[in-house]
Design a protein around this motif. Structure first.
Motif, PDB file in Angstrom:
ATOM      1  N   ALA A 112      -9.441   0.432  15.049  1.00  0.00           N
ATOM      2  CA  ALA A 112      -8.945   1.303  15.603  1.00  0.00           C
ATOM      3  C   ALA A 112      -9.796   1.934  15.076  1.00  0.00           C
ATOM      4  O   ALA A 112     -10.002   3.108  15.073  1.00  0.00           O
ATOM      5  N   HIS A 113      -9.561   2.038  13.567  1.00  0.00           N
ATOM      6  CA  HIS A 113      -9.797   3.332  12.719  1.00  0.00           C
ATOM      7  C   HIS A 113     -11.577   3.189  12.003  1.00  0.00           C
ATOM      8  O   HIS A 113     -11.543   3.791  11.508  1.00  0.00           O
ATOM      9  N   GLY A 114     -12.037   2.260  12.837  1.00  0.00           N
ATOM     10  CA  GLY A 114     -14.342   2.292  12.317  1.00  0.00           C
ATOM     11  C   GLY A 114     -14.050   2.059  10.613  1.00  0.00           C
ATOM     12  O   GLY A 114     -15.301   2.032  10.798  1.00  0.00           O
ATOM     13  N   THR A 115     -13.301   1.173  10.625  1.00  0.00           N
ATOM     14  CA  THR A 115     -13.210   0.294   9.131  1.00  0.00           C
ATOM     15  C   THR A 115     -14.495  -0.380   9.524  1.00  0.00           C
ATOM     16  O   THR A 115     -14.413  -1.640   9.703  1.00  0.00           O
ATOM     17  N   TRP A 116     -14.898  -0.564   8.211  1.00  0.00           N
ATOM     18  CA  TRP A 116     -16.296  -1.472   7.912  1.00  0.00           C
ATOM     19  C   TRP A 116     -15.684  -2.767   7.249  1.00  0.00           C
ATOM     20  O   TRP A 116     -14.599  -2.602   6.128  1.00  0.00           O
ATOM     21  N   LEU A 117     -16.372  -3.820   6.971  1.00  0.00           N
ATOM     22  CA  LEU A 117     -16.246  -4.495   5.847  1.00  0.00           C
ATOM     23  C   LEU A 117     -17.680  -4.877   5.501  1.00  0.00           C
ATOM     24  O   LEU A 117     -18.803  -5.417   6.320  1.00  0.00           O
ATOM     25  N   VAL A 118     -17.010  -5.214   4.121  1.00  0.00           N
ATOM     26  CA  VAL A 118     -18.707  -5.603   3.246  1.00  0.00           C
ATOM     27  C   VAL A 118     -18.297  -6.751   2.843  1.00  0.00           C
ATOM     28  O   VAL A 118     -17.400  -7.711   1.849  1.00  0.00           O
ATOM     29  N   PRO A 119     -18.424  -7.676   3.094  1.00  0.00           N
ATOM     30  CA  PRO A 119     -17.991  -9.135   3.329  1.00  0.00           C
ATOM     31  C   PRO A 119     -17.847 -10.308   1.487  1.00  0.00           C
ATOM     32  O   PRO A 119     -17.222 -10.956   1.002  1.00  0.00           O
ATOM     33  N   THR A 120     -19.169  -9.839   0.755  1.00  0.00           N
ATOM     34  CA  THR A 120     -19.144 -10.476  -0.291  1.00  0.00           C
ATOM     35  C   THR A 120     -19.553 -12.161  -0.388  1.00  0.00           C
ATOM     36  O   THR A 120     -18.562 -12.763  -0.618  1.00  0.00           O
ATOM     37  N   LEU A 121     -19.712 -12.699   0.949  1.00  0.00           N
ATOM     38  CA  LEU A 121     -19.521 -14.233   1.325  1.00  0.00           C
ATOM     39  C   LEU A 121     -20.102 -15.404  -0.096  1.00  0.00           C
ATOM     40  O   LEU A 121     -19.912 -16.575  -0.201  1.00  0.00           O
TER      41      LEU A 121
END
Length: 409
Positions: free
Chosen positions: A258-267
């Protein structure tokens, strides 16, 4: 002005489309044309190669070279700056031409790269990690000693805060110190032995102040956020990217969409903590236990975020693991349901969008800066990509050339 044409290869343009035959013309550090049969004053033979846009790593720590706490405590203070120069060079050799440092690098390191004193990716910096007392960035130990991963200094102010007023002061202090982005811990973490990654840190009121101060200066905020409650607090406050996202729940994913937030996973980050412990690094038992506990939950969270359509950008937390191994993240991303083309797009155009480089970087397209990576073999062979890099160009200048010796250093 001299016109250089990269001719005869395939081009992955960064959008996620399959590589296709094309030439790329560059003038004065900018791409001016992409097509077939282009002419130029100088030709770079790309037969048998694929051109990629310069890669991004949206989460590194260039002043850290591993998480052995005793080893860090034994190094002279200034040693970190020489390590940063080495770490930046190793990162550049992987075709990563732009990084976001998630605390550690100060304005002097960024300027040294920009001025050509040291070679490396262009840098966005957050300077220091904003933490509450007893939070993920507080290096206090039960003995009464304080052993932070990154010791404060004039270019890297102490960023421990409590309450909205202190948050406002520290945000302004970090912006004064040259921060391009502000980084905050909204949960505990793996490397902080006395907190829990699932527990939230900072109140919504404190986060609202932080985002407001950043926004006034045209900056964004990135959040170390691993537990669901702290992730949701960050998203609701308007924080731009969630770093790690280990314990996402359905509500957190819906909020991010909904907010267009990014995910940077760093798996690869918890994997590297486990590797370091097995190699003999001096790490508390609680840290190792948490790293082992989160690996599967982390992958499952990222898998569900990918399936839901959350925006993903590549990041590694390098510094926790060795610099120069950043591309190990790519097969892990593919293992969470991303196609190779999607992984490369997350490492180029999507990462450029997160960092505010739309129209400048992340694409092979007219008008963009000429950051180009020439690779042999299949560009979609993610596991072998690091070993297939032949040349790296940054702003139209050859900065890494592995063809002279036929191997990657």
């Amino acid at each position: 002005m001299r016109r250089t044409v990269f001719a005869g290869g395939l081009v992955f343009d960064g959008t996620g489309a399959d590589p296709a035959p094309a030439d790329v013309a560059v003038v004065d550090g900018r791409i001016v044309d992409v097509g077939v049969g282009l002419d130029g004053d100088e030709v770079v033979d790309c037969a048998g190669l694929t051109l990629l846009p310069g890669l991004f790593d949206c989460h590194v720590h260039v002043t850290i070279s591993g998480v052995d706490m005793l080893g860090l405590a034994q190094k002279p203070f200034s040693y970190q700056f020489y390590e940063a120069a080495r770490n930046l060079r190793r990162t550049l050799e992987l075709g990563i031409t732009t990084v976001r440092d998630a605390s550690g690098a100060d304005l002097g390191i960024k300027q040294a790269v920009a001025d050509g004193l040291i070679s490396g990716p262009r840098l966005q910096i957050s300077v220091s990690l904003i933490s509450q007392t007893g939070g993920h960035g507080d290096g206090w130990l039960p003995s009464g000693h304080c052993v932070p991963l990154m010791v404060p200094h004039p270019g890297r102010p102490d960023a421990r805060v409590d309450g909205p007023d202190e948050m406002r002061r520290v945000a302004r202090t970090l912006l004064r110190a040259g921060a391009d982005v502000l980084k905050v811990c909204t949960t505990g973490g793996v490397l902080s032995p006395r907190d829990d990654p699932r527990h939230s840190q900072f109140s919504p009121e404190e986060l609202d102040v932080l985002v407001a101060e950043a926004s006034r200066q045209g900056r964004s905020v990135m959040a170390h956020a691993q537990g669901a409650d702290g992730i949701k607090n960050a998203v609701r406050a308007g924080i731009r990217s969630i770093e790690h996202g280990i314990y996402l729940d359905d509500e957190a994913i819906e909020l991010m969409l909904a907010h267009g937030t990014w995910l940077v996973p760093t798996l690869v980050a918890p994997v590297n903590v486990i590797r370091a412990a097995r190699a003999g690094a001096a790490l508390p038992d609680a840290v190792v236990r948490k790293a082992e506990e989160v690996v599967e939950a982390h992958a499952d969270s990222v898998r569900r975020a990918v399936a839901a359509g959350v925006r993903i950008a590549m990041g590694t937390d390098s510094g926790v693991g060795p610099h120069g191994t950043n591309l190990e993240e790519l097969p892990l991303m593919a293992g969470c349901g991303m196609s190779p083309a999607e992984v490369l797009a997350a490492s180029t155009s999507s990462a450029a969008s997160l960092l505010g480089y739309d129209g400048e970087l992340g694409r092979i397209a007219p008008g963009h800066r000429a950051d180009l990576v020439l690779v042999s073999g299949s560009a979609f062979d993610l596991a072998d990509l690091a070993g297939n890099i032949r040349q790296v160009w940054q702003d139209g200048v050859l900065v890494v050339d592995h063809t002279a010796r036929g191997e990657v250093s």
